[in-house]
Design an enzyme around this catalytic site. Structure first.
Site, PDB file in Angstrom:
ATOM      1  N   TYR A 155       4.117  -9.141  21.163  1.00  0.00           N
ATOM      2  CA  TYR A 155       4.883 -10.316  20.721  1.00  0.00           C
ATOM      3  C   TYR A 155       5.321 -11.172  21.921  1.00  0.00           C
ATOM      4  CZ  TYR A 155       8.575 -12.855  18.167  1.00  0.00           C
ATOM      5  OH  TYR A 155       9.374 -13.814  17.605  1.00  0.00           O
ATOM      6  N   LYS A 159       4.204 -15.031  22.792  1.00  0.00           N
ATOM      7  CA  LYS A 159       5.179 -16.130  22.895  1.00  0.00           C
ATOM      8  C   LYS A 159       5.178 -16.758  24.293  1.00  0.00           C
ATOM      9  CE  LYS A 159       6.754 -16.012  18.646  1.00  0.00           C
ATOM     10  NZ  LYS A 159       6.521 -17.134  17.732  1.00  0.00           N
TER      11      LYS A 159
HETATM   12  P1  NAI Z   1       9.850 -14.737   8.729  1.00  0.00           P
HETATM   13  O1  NAI Z   1       9.009 -13.498   8.739  1.00  0.00           O
HETATM   14  O2  NAI Z   1      11.086 -14.765   7.902  1.00  0.00           O
HETATM   15  O3  NAI Z   1       8.945 -16.009   8.346  1.00  0.00           O
HETATM   16  C1  NAI Z   1       7.665 -16.196   8.890  1.00  0.00           C
HETATM   17  C2  NAI Z   1       6.820 -16.984   7.910  1.00  0.00           C
HETATM   18  O4  NAI Z   1       5.504 -17.127   8.476  1.00  0.00           O
HETATM   19  C3  NAI Z   1       6.642 -16.255   6.563  1.00  0.00           C
HETATM   20  O5  NAI Z   1       6.844 -17.152   5.499  1.00  0.00           O
HETATM   21  C4  NAI Z   1       5.205 -15.758   6.631  1.00  0.00           C
HETATM   22  O6  NAI Z   1       4.582 -15.634   5.366  1.00  0.00           O
HETATM   23  C5  NAI Z   1       4.540 -16.827   7.492  1.00  0.00           C
HETATM   24  N1  NAI Z   1       3.315 -16.339   8.106  1.00  0.00           N
HETATM   25  C6  NAI Z   1       3.100 -15.144   8.706  1.00  0.00           C
HETATM   26  N2  NAI Z   1       1.840 -15.032   9.109  1.00  0.00           N
HETATM   27  C7  NAI Z   1       1.215 -16.191   8.789  1.00  0.00           C
HETATM   28  C8  NAI Z   1      -0.118 -16.680   8.945  1.00  0.00           C
HETATM   29  N3  NAI Z   1      -1.068 -15.920   9.525  1.00  0.00           N
HETATM   30  N4  NAI Z   1      -0.415 -17.922   8.487  1.00  0.00           N
HETATM   31  C9  NAI Z   1       0.532 -18.682   7.875  1.00  0.00           C
HETATM   32  N5  NAI Z   1       1.802 -18.268   7.701  1.00  0.00           N
HETATM   33  C10 NAI Z   1       2.147 -17.041   8.142  1.00  0.00           C
HETATM   34  O7  NAI Z   1      10.178 -15.017  10.270  1.00  0.00           O
HETATM   35  P2  NAI Z   1      11.296 -15.964  10.976  1.00  0.00           P
HETATM   36  O8  NAI Z   1      12.325 -15.081  11.549  1.00  0.00           O
HETATM   37  O9  NAI Z   1      11.671 -17.076  10.098  1.00  0.00           O
HETATM   38  O10 NAI Z   1      10.425 -16.493  12.211  1.00  0.00           O
HETATM   39  C11 NAI Z   1       9.842 -17.779  12.276  1.00  0.00           C
HETATM   40  C12 NAI Z   1       9.335 -17.999  13.690  1.00  0.00           C
HETATM   41  O11 NAI Z   1      10.415 -17.896  14.610  1.00  0.00           O
HETATM   42  C13 NAI Z   1       8.278 -16.983  14.142  1.00  0.00           C
HETATM   43  O12 NAI Z   1       7.316 -17.619  14.945  1.00  0.00           O
HETATM   44  C14 NAI Z   1       9.092 -16.019  14.983  1.00  0.00           C
HETATM   45  O13 NAI Z   1       8.302 -15.347  15.923  1.00  0.00           O
HETATM   46  C15 NAI Z   1      10.086 -16.970  15.631  1.00  0.00           C
HETATM   47  N6  NAI Z   1      11.273 -16.341  16.135  1.00  0.00           N
HETATM   48  C16 NAI Z   1      12.149 -15.685  15.315  1.00  0.00           C
HETATM   49  C17 NAI Z   1      13.291 -15.113  15.843  1.00  0.00           C
HETATM   50  C18 NAI Z   1      14.278 -14.392  14.996  1.00  0.00           C
HETATM   51  O14 NAI Z   1      15.226 -13.840  15.572  1.00  0.00           O
HETATM   52  N7  NAI Z   1      14.138 -14.368  13.676  1.00  0.00           N
HETATM   53  C19 NAI Z   1      13.583 -15.170  17.281  1.00  0.00           C
HETATM   54  C20 NAI Z   1      12.603 -15.886  18.039  1.00  0.00           C
HETATM   55  C21 NAI Z   1      11.501 -16.448  17.477  1.00  0.00           C
END
Ligand code: NAI
Length: 247
Positions: A155, A159
């Site tokens: 991961y 990133k």
């Molecule tokens: P989440 O798991 O709640 O949402 C991620 C969304 O991306 C989901 O709706 C999922 O279906 C979709 N997704 C996954 N794989 C996919 C693909 N191959 N094609 C299209 N859509 C896809 O995650 P969250 O927490 O909302 O994270 C969103 C972004 O923020 C991610 O890139 C994550 O790495 C980043 N992030 C999150 C942090 C956190 O603390 N939650 C911290 C730093 C970054």
């Protein structure tokens, strides 16, 4: 007039979590919203809820890790809305494991979605943006791409890759008035981080000077800033949204 009036924004992984909050924030600023997600039904449900609140929103089912699906998604958005002004590369996954135990598939899948997926969508959206001689791309990186994290070699590498990609794309596309920036969220409360153990949660909290986890809206507001005219003179940057975890 709202600052994103008449703009069309595509948010990958927009069905839930941070992506959904970004869709909401951009819609509140006046943009039409393309909600893209691998989870078709959730994307459709999210888009429907936006429409019920008067937002021009449509759902697109796509796996961003597959270049042809990213291409088709961009084509479909152009067909439906006639333009793409803002791309937010938010889709992301985790498959945590210690390096010694990490399976090939855990490495490959995270790089495929988080890094290649960002490239695929950025490449596909760049063509219409270059023609229009304007555009905004915001990539969702992570603070662990800056500082590393045990158990997240895949991961954090993905990133860190997104941050490098952001800088190269910013330099390539600047002459066409396409600004490319990233945000690096810290510990944000979503379904992704709900999976963390209590121990990991406390370890994060101990390192956050502002003393609380972030909310999806904390990230969404900065994305709105980077998607709008207030950030016209900012490109190639990564803004940490982490309560001060990394300074
Ligand atoms: P989440 O798991 O709640 O949402 C991620 C969304 O991306 C989901 O709706 C999922 O279906 C979709 N997704 C996954 N794989 C996919 C693909 N191959 N094609 C299209 N859509 C896809 O995650 P969250 O927490 O909302 O994270 C969103 C972004 O923020 C991610 O890139 C994550 O790495 C980043 N992030 C999150 C942090 C956190 O603390 N939650 C911290 C730093 C970054």
């Amino acid at each position: 007039m709202k600052i994103l009036q008449d703009k069309v924004a595509l948010v990958t992984g927009g069905a839930r979590g941070i992506g959904r909050a970004i869709c909401q924030e951009l819609a509140d600023a006046g943009a039409s919203i393309a909600v893209a997600d691998i989870m078709r039904e959730s994307a459709e449900q999210t888009a429907k809820e936006f429409r019920e609140n008067g937002v021009a929103a449509r759902a697109y089912a796509a796996n961003v890790a597959i270049m042809s699906e990213a291409d088709e998604m961009i084509k479909a958005v152009l067909q439906d809305f006639g333009r793409i002004d803002i791309l937010v590369n938010n889709a992301g996954i985790t498959r945590d494991n210690l390096i010694m135990r990490m399976k090939e598939d855990e490495w490959d899948s995270v790089i495929a979605v988080n890094l290649k997926g960002t490239f695929n969508c950025l490449k596909a959206a760049t063509r219409p943006m270059m023609k229009a001689r304007q555009g905004r791309i915001v990539n969702i990186a992570s603070i662990v791409g800056v500082m590393g994290n045990p158990g997240q070699a895949n991961y954090s590498a993905s990133k860190a890759g997104v941050i490098g990609l952001t800088k190269s794309a910013a330099k390539e596309l600047a002459s066409r008035q396409i600004n490319v920036n990233a945000v690096a969220p810290g510990y944000i409360q979503t379904e992704m981080t709900d999976k963390l153990s209590e121990e990991a949660r406390q370890a994060f909290l101990a390192h956050i000077p502002l003393g609380r986890p972030g909310q999806a809206e904390d990230v969404a507001r900065v994305v709105r800033f980077l998607a709008g005219p207030e950030s016209d003179y900012i490109t190639g940057q990564t803004i940490n949204i982490d309560g001060g975890m990394v300074m």
